[in-house]
Design a protein around this motif. Sequence first.
Motif, PDB file in Angstrom:
ATOM      1  N   VAL A   1      35.699 -19.793  38.760  1.00 51.46           N
ATOM      2  CA  VAL A   1      36.401 -20.921  39.788  1.00 51.46           C
ATOM      3  C   VAL A   1      35.537 -21.102  40.824  1.00 51.46           C
ATOM      4  O   VAL A   1      34.675 -20.478  41.529  1.00 51.46           O
ATOM      5  N   LEU A   2      35.542 -22.454  40.900  1.00 52.41           N
ATOM      6  CA  LEU A   2      34.293 -23.183  41.855  1.00 52.41           C
ATOM      7  C   LEU A   2      34.880 -23.665  43.153  1.00 52.41           C
ATOM      8  O   LEU A   2      35.861 -24.627  43.176  1.00 52.41           O
ATOM      9  N   GLY A   3      34.836 -23.171  44.254  1.00 54.88           N
ATOM     10  CA  GLY A   3      35.229 -23.673  45.351  1.00 54.88           C
ATOM     11  C   GLY A   3      34.544 -24.964  45.873  1.00 54.88           C
ATOM     12  O   GLY A   3      33.382 -24.788  46.023  1.00 54.88           O
ATOM     13  N   ILE A   4      35.231 -25.949  46.365  1.00 56.18           N
ATOM     14  CA  ILE A   4      34.559 -27.293  46.376  1.00 56.18           C
ATOM     15  C   ILE A   4      35.194 -27.715  47.898  1.00 56.18           C
ATOM     16  O   ILE A   4      36.265 -27.312  48.248  1.00 56.18           O
ATOM     17  N   GLY A   5      34.436 -28.655  48.445  1.00 58.17           N
ATOM     18  CA  GLY A   5      35.037 -29.353  49.627  1.00 58.17           C
ATOM     19  C   GLY A   5      35.617 -30.855  49.097  1.00 58.17           C
ATOM     20  O   GLY A   5      36.400 -31.042  48.112  1.00 58.17           O
ATOM     21  N   ASP A   6      34.976 -31.871  49.722  1.00 58.54           N
ATOM     22  CA  ASP A   6      35.002 -33.043  49.223  1.00 58.54           C
ATOM     23  C   ASP A   6      34.760 -33.522  47.819  1.00 58.54           C
ATOM     24  O   ASP A   6      33.908 -33.354  47.178  1.00 58.54           O
ATOM     25  N   PRO A   7      35.924 -33.687  46.839  1.00 55.25           N
ATOM     26  CA  PRO A   7      35.738 -33.857  45.791  1.00 55.25           C
ATOM     27  C   PRO A   7      34.797 -35.215  45.232  1.00 55.25           C
ATOM     28  O   PRO A   7      34.424 -35.023  44.261  1.00 55.25           O
ATOM     29  N   GLN A   8      34.739 -35.987  46.095  1.00 57.12           N
ATOM     30  CA  GLN A   8      33.901 -37.294  45.678  1.00 57.12           C
ATOM     31  C   GLN A   8      32.563 -36.969  46.262  1.00 57.12           C
ATOM     32  O   GLN A   8      31.466 -37.931  46.308  1.00 57.12           O
ATOM     33  N   ASP A   9      31.948 -35.773  46.803  1.00 56.34           N
ATOM     34  CA  ASP A   9      30.811 -35.398  47.541  1.00 56.34           C
ATOM     35  C   ASP A   9      30.060 -34.593  46.286  1.00 56.34           C
ATOM     36  O   ASP A   9      30.397 -33.575  45.990  1.00 56.34           O
ATOM     37  N   PRO A  10      28.848 -35.369  45.856  1.00 62.18           N
ATOM     38  CA  PRO A  10      28.118 -34.635  44.758  1.00 62.18           C
ATOM     39  C   PRO A  10      27.637 -33.086  45.304  1.00 62.18           C
ATOM     40  O   PRO A  10      27.833 -32.237  44.323  1.00 62.18           O
ATOM     41  N   PHE A  11      27.478 -32.929  46.414  1.00 66.63           N
ATOM     42  CA  PHE A  11      27.019 -31.674  47.061  1.00 66.63           C
ATOM     43  C   PHE A  11      28.086 -30.625  47.141  1.00 66.63           C
ATOM     44  O   PHE A  11      27.724 -29.603  47.364  1.00 66.63           O
ATOM     45  N   SER A  12      29.456 -31.109  46.798  1.00 64.47           N
ATOM     46  CA  SER A  12      30.650 -30.053  46.653  1.00 64.47           C
ATOM     47  C   SER A  12      30.206 -29.257  45.417  1.00 64.47           C
ATOM     48  O   SER A  12      30.911 -28.197  45.308  1.00 64.47           O
ATOM     49  N   TYR A  13      29.549 -29.775  44.452  1.00 66.22           N
ATOM     50  CA  TYR A  13      29.486 -29.026  43.213  1.00 66.22           C
ATOM     51  C   TYR A  13      28.009 -28.491  42.808  1.00 66.22           C
ATOM     52  O   TYR A  13      27.841 -27.749  41.998  1.00 66.22           O
TER      53      TYR A  13
END
Length: 461
Positions: free
Chosen positions: A70-82
């Motif tokens: 499971v990958l916890g992400i922030g803004d899904p449109q921000d590349p640095f979330s991933y």
Amino acid sequence: MTAPPVKTPDCFTTDSVRGLPLYCVERTGFDAWRRLQLPELGAWIDAQTFNAVSGSVLLLPGNGGVAGAVLGIGDPQDPFSYAHAPFALPPGDWALATELADDAKRALQLGWGLGSYKFTRYKAPLRAPARLVTDTIDAETLDVLAASVRVRDLVNTPTEDMGPDQLEQACCELAEAHGGHIEVVSGDDLLKHNYPAIHAVGRASHRAPRLIALHWGDAGAPKLAIVGKGVCFDTGGLDIKPADGMRNMKKDMGGAAHAIALAGLVMARNLPVRLTLLVPAVENAIGPQSYRPGDVLNTRLGVSVEIDNTDAEGRVVLCDALARAVEDKPALLVDFATLTGAARIALGPDLPALYANDESVATDWLEAANAERDPLWRMPLWRPYLRYLVSSIADLANGGPSRMAGSITAALYLERFVPSTQPWAHIDVYAWNDSDRPGKPAGGEAQGLRAAWGVLKQRFG
């Protein structure tokens, strides 16, 4: 003109059947996702006190070991979330098991590519990044990733291998790949062709200063000029920097790196413009031919400049390049420069300063920065501060005794060489990560590049 295809980076694969499932979960949606899991898996998640905070990873157990993550992400449109995923996950192939919108999928791909980056010219990486399994990779995303990596590689390369010659070679390779052509004025020919300020800053080095020009596109297309500060190393000149201030000055060509990468992106995406890329490439060295504090220099525009400080050299080389750029009357003029420490004091290392003499240009830039999750902060061209650049013996000084408003006064200096009718944007960029963070390794960094590309697409696409 057809651009050559971009090689798919090794961190992606399209043919894996062994990919482990990867769930991308936002913190706000975690509780709902957690309730859908089997009791055994839910108990494991609870035992780890995992809550999908941005930047986190949880490996899921299975009979054979790791069964997913499971990958916890922030803004899904921000590349640095991933971007933390490639090195937070074990090596191997990982297949997205979560429904993402198309723009989020593109952000995932770009972030995965950025997060997989290592500068490997002199040192082999300790491990390979995890690979993302994807059926298709968005072509524009690959081009943006390639441009971002180009900035990082150029800035990370030490000056012994990234001097004016090598910057010229990088431009030549781009021109050859995309059907452009190169013009270079170097050494004492700079004086013959009326680039005296570039010559003055670079003449003390054993490596000849030069103005590199790349031209591309149809003659009848709207004109776009991109200028980048190419100071390949900055000792400070006779106003020499202290050791800690000089340590990372290989990055003082970061503006040129951004300009070269953006020009490459324009050509790769075949944007319908008549492009001119201008890179004044010099080394601000110390020697018998060094320009001195108190010297008065001529410039291409005919404005005389008194040198208050030889460490304010970036604006001096840029003024000749900007004067050349506006002679073509481009529809838009953009320059990138690692210009001032004052911008970093004001905004920190992650936030480039944006200056623009046109409200529509500034508005477009800030909107693109928001859309691309590539932030900048607009700073004012506050003309009363021109009093800090007054010279008693020349039209202008390149600095003054006051330390007030250093980034603004540098931008005002550049504006003196740009007509008020010429739409212009200046980005004072750090081009550097000062510490290791997921997706942002210490060293060279592309900042404001994606926002710039968004502006160019909106205006010319």
